[in-house]
Scaffold this motif. Structure first.
Motif, PDB file in Angstrom:
ATOM      1  N   TYR A  88       0.863  -1.175   0.000  1.00 18.77           N
ATOM      2  CA  TYR A  88       0.000   0.000   0.000  1.00 18.77           C
ATOM      3  C   TYR A  88       0.905   1.232   0.000  1.00 18.77           C
ATOM      4  N   ALA A  89       0.780   2.083  -1.023  1.00 18.81           N
ATOM      5  CA  ALA A  89       1.553   3.323  -1.120  1.00 18.81           C
ATOM      6  C   ALA A  89       0.606   4.507  -0.957  1.00 18.81           C
ATOM      7  N   ALA A  90       0.910   5.374  -0.002  1.00 20.39           N
ATOM      8  CA  ALA A  90       0.079   6.543   0.274  1.00 20.39           C
ATOM      9  C   ALA A  90       0.803   7.803  -0.190  1.00 20.39           C
ATOM     10  N   LEU A  91       0.193   8.516  -1.115  1.00 19.80           N
ATOM     11  CA  LEU A  91       0.761   9.738  -1.670  1.00 19.80           C
ATOM     12  C   LEU A  91      -0.041  10.939  -1.198  1.00 19.80           C
ATOM     13  N   GLY A  92       0.646  12.067  -0.992  1.00 20.36           N
ATOM     14  CA  GLY A  92      -0.153  13.247  -0.710  1.00 20.36           C
ATOM     15  C   GLY A  92       0.491  14.326   0.123  1.00 20.36           C
ATOM     16  N   ASP A  93      -0.389  15.014   0.821  1.00 18.22           N
ATOM     17  CA  ASP A  93      -0.031  16.208   1.589  1.00 18.22           C
ATOM     18  C   ASP A  93      -0.188  15.925   3.078  1.00 18.22           C
ATOM     19  N   LEU A 150       4.005   2.087   2.631  1.00 21.66           N
ATOM     20  CA  LEU A 150       4.982   3.149   2.459  1.00 21.66           C
ATOM     21  C   LEU A 150       4.231   4.462   2.266  1.00 21.66           C
ATOM     22  N   VAL A 151       4.732   5.520   2.897  1.00 22.95           N
ATOM     23  CA  VAL A 151       4.090   6.825   2.825  1.00 22.95           C
ATOM     24  C   VAL A 151       5.040   7.824   2.161  1.00 22.95           C
ATOM     25  N   PHE A 152       4.550   8.481   1.130  1.00 25.72           N
ATOM     26  CA  PHE A 152       5.296   9.525   0.440  1.00 25.72           C
ATOM     27  C   PHE A 152       4.446  10.791   0.487  1.00 25.72           C
ATOM     28  N   ALA A 153       4.633  11.569   1.512  1.00 28.78           N
ATOM     29  CA  ALA A 153       3.791  12.743   1.722  1.00 28.78           C
ATOM     30  C   ALA A 153       4.562  13.800   2.488  1.00 28.78           C
ATOM     31  N   ARG A 154       4.124  15.043   2.305  1.00 31.58           N
ATOM     32  CA  ARG A 154       4.764  16.158   3.012  1.00 31.58           C
ATOM     33  C   ARG A 154       3.707  17.192   3.369  1.00 31.58           C
ATOM     34  N   LEU A 205       3.067  15.532  -7.899  1.00 25.41           N
ATOM     35  CA  LEU A 205       3.367  15.046  -9.242  1.00 25.41           C
ATOM     36  C   LEU A 205       4.867  14.946  -9.452  1.00 25.41           C
ATOM     37  N   GLU A 206       5.585  15.958  -9.037  1.00 25.96           N
ATOM     38  CA  GLU A 206       7.038  15.970  -9.192  1.00 25.96           C
ATOM     39  C   GLU A 206       7.695  14.842  -8.407  1.00 25.96           C
ATOM     40  N   SER A 207       7.126  14.490  -7.259  1.00 26.91           N
ATOM     41  CA  SER A 207       7.716  13.437  -6.427  1.00 26.91           C
ATOM     42  C   SER A 207       7.723  12.088  -7.128  1.00 26.91           C
ATOM     43  N   LEU A 208       6.811  11.890  -8.082  1.00 26.84           N
ATOM     44  CA  LEU A 208       6.768  10.623  -8.806  1.00 26.84           C
ATOM     45  C   LEU A 208       7.974  10.424  -9.712  1.00 26.84           C
ATOM     46  N   SER A 209       8.755  11.480  -9.899  1.00 27.19           N
ATOM     47  CA  SER A 209       9.983  11.362 -10.692  1.00 27.19           C
ATOM     48  C   SER A 209      11.142  10.820  -9.870  1.00 27.19           C
ATOM     49  N   ARG A 210      10.974  10.801  -8.555  1.00 25.12           N
ATOM     50  CA  ARG A 210      12.025  10.231  -7.695  1.00 25.12           C
ATOM     51  C   ARG A 210      12.039   8.721  -7.846  1.00 25.12           C
ATOM     52  N   PRO A 211      13.209   8.107  -8.004  1.00 21.64           N
ATOM     53  CA  PRO A 211      13.273   6.655  -8.217  1.00 21.64           C
ATOM     54  C   PRO A 211      12.623   5.843  -7.106  1.00 21.64           C
ATOM     55  N   ASP A 212      12.803   6.260  -5.846  1.00 21.77           N
ATOM     56  CA  ASP A 212      12.228   5.478  -4.753  1.00 21.77           C
ATOM     57  C   ASP A 212      10.707   5.521  -4.789  1.00 21.77           C
ATOM     58  N   VAL A 213      10.151   6.691  -5.127  1.00 25.87           N
ATOM     59  CA  VAL A 213       8.700   6.830  -5.178  1.00 25.87           C
ATOM     60  C   VAL A 213       8.133   6.074  -6.380  1.00 25.87           C
ATOM     61  N   ALA A 220       8.209   2.277  -5.840  1.00 28.40           N
ATOM     62  CA  ALA A 220       7.211   1.803  -4.890  1.00 28.40           C
ATOM     63  C   ALA A 220       5.804   1.901  -5.472  1.00 28.40           C
ATOM     64  N   VAL A 221       5.481   3.044  -6.060  1.00 32.87           N
ATOM     65  CA  VAL A 221       4.141   3.240  -6.614  1.00 32.87           C
ATOM     66  C   VAL A 221       3.886   2.253  -7.752  1.00 32.87           C
ATOM     67  N   GLY A 222       4.912   1.982  -8.554  1.00 35.27           N
ATOM     68  CA  GLY A 222       4.766   1.039  -9.649  1.00 35.27           C
ATOM     69  C   GLY A 222       4.591  -0.394  -9.186  1.00 35.27           C
ATOM     70  N   SER A 223       4.936  -0.658  -7.920  1.00 37.65           N
ATOM     71  CA  SER A 223       4.791  -2.002  -7.360  1.00 37.65           C
ATOM     72  C   SER A 223       3.558  -2.138  -6.466  1.00 37.65           C
ATOM     73  N   ALA A 224       2.964  -1.013  -6.106  1.00 39.51           N
ATOM     74  CA  ALA A 224       1.872  -1.025  -5.129  1.00 39.51           C
ATOM     75  C   ALA A 224       0.579  -1.565  -5.727  1.00 39.51           C
ATOM     76  N   ARG A 225      -0.098  -2.384  -4.944  1.00 39.65           N
ATOM     77  CA  ARG A 225      -1.414  -2.867  -5.337  1.00 39.65           C
ATOM     78  C   ARG A 225      -2.507  -1.905  -4.888  1.00 39.65           C
ATOM     79  N   PHE A 226      -2.189  -1.130  -3.839  1.00 36.64           N
ATOM     80  CA  PHE A 226      -3.145  -0.192  -3.262  1.00 36.64           C
ATOM     81  C   PHE A 226      -2.499   1.186  -3.188  1.00 36.64           C
ATOM     82  N   ILE A 227      -3.172   2.199  -3.708  1.00 33.95           N
ATOM     83  CA  ILE A 227      -2.621   3.554  -3.722  1.00 33.95           C
ATOM     84  C   ILE A 227      -3.726   4.521  -3.289  1.00 33.95           C
TER      85      ILE A 227
END
Length: 217
Positions: free
Chosen positions: A7-12, A46-50, A59-67, A70-77
């Protein structure tokens, strides 16, 4: 790469959990619990948020390799975004009463979210496994400003168009909070309190987990 479905959580700040407390779950933790309860197995998280992140920055954070990995492997976003874009424009509006800034923020934030979704789908293009994206629409932290309802309803209605993607569903947080904002916001009157985060997670979970839930994981 991961021992369990991810599960990858993106956001603010709403994904960060600002407004909750150390001992009370925030949105991500509550939704994670719903996933594990439904699928009856451990789910990695995994959480990718600030705090303060705009849709452009997410949107820009998706250009980071780690993000992207993870997002490309996540079943839940899950995705929270747009609130900071509109809050910034709203501060200008309070000084000028010029709707130009609001309209621009509405257009740009939706365009960014649309690009986020297409980017996520592209990251999954080589993976046959099903995945799901849940976007949380925006509740109203300033219901005492009459114009704010029009702005948010306009934005949230545009978000519904993203359900044309099979993986995407929109969680209607706006109506879940409507009329109850004073009871669901933290002391800063902007972010949810623990009960507000629980309602956000429950509202999102009630959408179901298709297409992932249509097959075993």
């Amino acid at each position: 790469m991961y021992n369990y479905p991810l599960y990858a959580a993106l956001g603010d700040s709403l994904t960060v959990g600002v407004g909750s407390t150390i001992f009370m779950p925030n949105f991500v933790k509550c939704f994670h619990q719903s996933l594990e309860s439904f699928f009856r197995q451990p789910i990695a998280r995994l959480v990718f948020a600030r705090n303060g992140a705009t849709t452009g920055e997410i949107l820009e954070s998706l250009s980071r390799p780690d993000v992207s990995q993870a997002v490309g492997s996540a079943r839940f976003i899950t995705l929270t975004g747009g609130g900071n874009d509109l809050l910034r424009a709203g501060k200008v509006w309070l000084k000028t009463r010029d709707n130009t800034f609001i309209l621009s923020a509405l257009h740009e934030s939706f365009a960014n979210i649309e690009q986020i979704i297409t980017k996520i789908i592209d990251l999954h293009s080589s993976d046959p496994e099903p995945f799901m994206i849940r976007i949380l629409n925006l509740y109203n932290p300033v219901p005492y400003i009459p114009e704010s309802h029009i702005w948010l309803e306009t934005f949230n209605e545009k978000l519904l168009s993203l359900e044309r993607f099979a993986e995407v569903r929109i969680a209607d947080i706006y109506h879940a909070f409507y009329g109850r904002e004073p009871h669901l916001l933290a002391r800063d009157h902007t972010h949810p309190n623990p009960l507000g985060y629980r309602i956000m997670a429950d509202t999102t979970a009630r959408l179901g987990f298709a297409p992932v839930a249509l097959q075993k994981i």
